[in-house]
Design a protein around this motif. Structure first.
Motif, PDB file in Angstrom:
ATOM      1  N   LEU A  22       0.857  -1.175   0.000  1.00  0.00           N
ATOM      2  CA  LEU A  22       0.000   0.000   0.000  1.00  0.00           C
ATOM      3  C   LEU A  22       0.887   1.217   0.000  1.00  0.00           C
ATOM      4  N   ALA A  23       0.483   2.240  -0.801  1.00  0.00           N
ATOM      5  CA  ALA A  23       1.333   3.416  -0.925  1.00  0.00           C
ATOM      6  C   ALA A  23       1.206   4.303   0.293  1.00  0.00           C
ATOM      7  N   VAL A  24       1.598   3.744   1.424  1.00  0.00           N
ATOM      8  CA  VAL A  24       1.601   4.491   2.675  1.00  0.00           C
ATOM      9  C   VAL A  24       2.864   4.091   3.408  1.00  0.00           C
ATOM     10  N   ALA A  25       3.604   5.040   3.888  1.00  0.00           N
ATOM     11  CA  ALA A  25       4.864   4.727   4.536  1.00  0.00           C
ATOM     12  C   ALA A  25       4.602   4.125   5.898  1.00  0.00           C
ATOM     13  N   GLY A  26       5.040   2.858   6.090  1.00  0.00           N
ATOM     14  CA  GLY A  26       4.944   2.237   7.401  1.00  0.00           C
ATOM     15  C   GLY A  26       3.571   1.685   7.679  1.00  0.00           C
ATOM     16  N   ALA A  27       3.439   1.055   8.823  1.00  0.00           N
ATOM     17  CA  ALA A  27       2.154   0.510   9.239  1.00  0.00           C
ATOM     18  C   ALA A  27       1.311   1.604   9.845  1.00  0.00           C
ATOM     19  N   ILE A  69      -8.121  -4.715  20.975  1.00  0.00           N
ATOM     20  CA  ILE A  69      -8.233  -5.777  19.978  1.00  0.00           C
ATOM     21  C   ILE A  69      -7.410  -5.345  18.776  1.00  0.00           C
ATOM     22  N   LYS A  70      -6.372  -6.103  18.462  1.00  0.00           N
ATOM     23  CA  LYS A  70      -5.480  -5.783  17.337  1.00  0.00           C
ATOM     24  C   LYS A  70      -6.093  -6.308  16.040  1.00  0.00           C
ATOM     25  N   VAL A  71      -6.220  -5.401  15.068  1.00  0.00           N
ATOM     26  CA  VAL A  71      -6.928  -5.718  13.828  1.00  0.00           C
ATOM     27  C   VAL A  71      -5.993  -5.576  12.627  1.00  0.00           C
ATOM     28  N   GLY A  72      -5.909  -6.604  11.804  1.00  0.00           N
ATOM     29  CA  GLY A  72      -5.200  -6.513  10.541  1.00  0.00           C
ATOM     30  C   GLY A  72      -6.152  -6.122   9.431  1.00  0.00           C
ATOM     31  N   THR A  73      -5.707  -5.231   8.536  1.00  0.00           N
ATOM     32  CA  THR A  73      -6.553  -4.795   7.437  1.00  0.00           C
ATOM     33  C   THR A  73      -5.696  -4.464   6.224  1.00  0.00           C
ATOM     34  N   ASN A  74      -6.346  -4.216   5.108  1.00  0.00           N
ATOM     35  CA  ASN A  74      -5.691  -3.745   3.885  1.00  0.00           C
ATOM     36  C   ASN A  74      -6.378  -2.442   3.500  1.00  0.00           C
ATOM     37  N   ALA A  75      -5.805  -1.339   3.935  1.00  0.00           N
ATOM     38  CA  ALA A  75      -6.512  -0.049   3.880  1.00  0.00           C
ATOM     39  C   ALA A  75      -6.378   0.647   2.530  1.00  0.00           C
ATOM     40  N   GLU A  76      -6.892  -0.003   1.513  1.00  0.00           N
ATOM     41  CA  GLU A  76      -6.904   0.620   0.190  1.00  0.00           C
ATOM     42  C   GLU A  76      -8.182   0.256  -0.544  1.00  0.00           C
ATOM     43  N   THR A 223      -5.241  -0.854  -6.305  1.00  0.00           N
ATOM     44  CA  THR A 223      -4.936   0.401  -7.003  1.00  0.00           C
ATOM     45  C   THR A 223      -4.230   0.135  -8.326  1.00  0.00           C
ATOM     46  N   GLU A 224      -3.322  -0.824  -8.330  1.00  0.00           N
ATOM     47  CA  GLU A 224      -2.612  -1.171  -9.566  1.00  0.00           C
ATOM     48  C   GLU A 224      -3.565  -1.760 -10.608  1.00  0.00           C
ATOM     49  N   ALA A 225      -4.519  -2.556 -10.136  1.00  0.00           N
ATOM     50  CA  ALA A 225      -5.507  -3.116 -11.056  1.00  0.00           C
ATOM     51  C   ALA A 225      -6.359  -2.012 -11.679  1.00  0.00           C
ATOM     52  N   GLN A 226      -6.758  -1.041 -10.872  1.00  0.00           N
ATOM     53  CA  GLN A 226      -7.537   0.087 -11.380  1.00  0.00           C
ATOM     54  C   GLN A 226      -6.750   0.867 -12.434  1.00  0.00           C
ATOM     55  N   THR A 227      -5.471   1.073 -12.154  1.00  0.00           N
ATOM     56  CA  THR A 227      -4.615   1.810 -13.091  1.00  0.00           C
ATOM     57  C   THR A 227      -4.535   1.103 -14.440  1.00  0.00           C
ATOM     58  N   ARG A 228      -4.504  -0.216 -14.395  1.00  0.00           N
ATOM     59  CA  ARG A 228      -4.433  -0.999 -15.627  1.00  0.00           C
ATOM     60  C   ARG A 228      -5.702  -0.813 -16.462  1.00  0.00           C
TER      61      ARG A 228
END
Length: 320
Positions: A22-27, A69-76, A223-228
């Motif tokens: 993800l184009a975000v620096a760091g977690a 509660i620790k949550v994993g996500t894909n924020a894009e 995001t890369e898929a959208q760009t394509r």
């Protein structure tokens, strides 16, 4: 076709599912009331108090002690989860905040690769994963797309439902109207999602009907898929319906994409929980039912224009 979380694969997300670079620096972290950085403390006070939260006692002792509660996500994946001003925002974080008020703890979101989320729950890095992850039997049982056992599997607490949508360039220059129109064409998708698996199945349908197979281009993130698709390198992309609609409305001021009207095979999104952690799973189900009952759930969906995904009650492992 089923949804992303449809963004995640069995080994990881939906969806489901199935988080890439993800184009975000760091977690990036988000508590129920503020943001946080990995290894750091909450930047704001808890939005709820454990002595007033009706379901606090239902939680496992370690979570009661930590208050987190620790949550994993894909924020894009706007409007479900994305980054805005350095914070993770969207439907899922807001639903989590509402759940936090019922449970008396903070939900802290960390963004990472989609295809690592389920594994990260099983290894204990996260207590849960919440990232528009499609609940299906494959993920519940820890199987790959050929039925081979890959891992322990996970449990899901279902809180939303979404169908799959096909999106194309604005004006639909290739005249795509149905899935069959994708035969012989290049389609972009996020890697490790149930969309990717659905496209593979559609490709077999094409060849079985005497048409050319799909050319599926899989990317690390959506995001890369959208760009394509935007560049014309792919005639279409596949995404969850609310995400595709939000993207088409915002991208290029509404002049970049359009979404085909038909949704395919709506499926539930679920909060991913380790199978051994039944106490947390059951507490989350009660909390989802509580926010549906008190109206805070509906308010979140209305805020983000995601009312079409509303459910009437929570379910455990309701996916097929």
């Amino acid at each position: 076709m089923t949804a992303r979380s449809t963004r995640h694969t069995t080994a990881a997300r939906t969806r489901l599912a199935a988080v890439g670079s993800l184009a975000v620096a760091g977690a990036l972290l988000l508590t129920a009331c503020g943001d946080q950085t990995e290894g750091g403390g909450s930047s704001s006070e808890s939005s709820t108090s454990s002595d007033k939260a009706p379901l606090f006692s239902k939680l496992p002792a370690d979570i009661q002690k930590s208050g987190v509660i620790k949550v994993g996500t894909n924020a894009e994946y706007a409007p479900m989860e994305s980054v805005d001003g350095g914070k993770i925002v969207g439907v899922d974080p807001d639903i989590a905040a509402a759940l936090g008020k019922q449970l008396g703890v903070e939900f802290q979101f960390t963004s990472g690769g989609f295809d690592t989320l389920i594994t990260a729950v099983n290894t204990g890095r996260y207590n849960v994963a919440m990232s528009s992850i499609t609940d299906n039997k494959q993920r519940q049982e820890g199987l790959d797309d050929k039925g081979k056992k890959l891992g322990e599997g996970v449990d899901f607490v279902d809180y939303f439902t979404a169908g799959t949508a096909v999106y194309v360039q604005k004006g639909n220059p290739k005249g795509i109207k149905t899935l069959d129109d994708l035969c012989g064409q290049t389609v972009a998708v996020q890697r490790g999602t149930t969309y990717e698996e659905a496209l593979q199945a559609q490709s077999k349908t094409c060849t079985g009907g005497g048409k050319k197979a799909l050319k599926i281009e899989s990317f690390e993130n959506d995001t890369e898929a959208q760009t394509r698709v935007k560049s014309g390198g792919a005639v279409a992309g596949v995404n969850d319906y609310p995400v595709a609609v939000d993207m088409a409305r915002k991208a290029g001021g509404g002049n970049t994409f359009e979404v085909l009207e038909k949704q395919y095979e709506a499926a539930p999104f679920g909060i991913v929980v380790d199978k051994k952690n039944t106490q947390l799973r059951d507490a989350l189900k009660e909390a989802v039912d509580a926010i549906i009952k008190d109206g805070s759930y509906q308010k979140v969906l209305e805020k983000w224009g995601a009312e079409s995904g509303a459910i009437k009650s929570a379910a455990i492992n309701g996916g097929k």
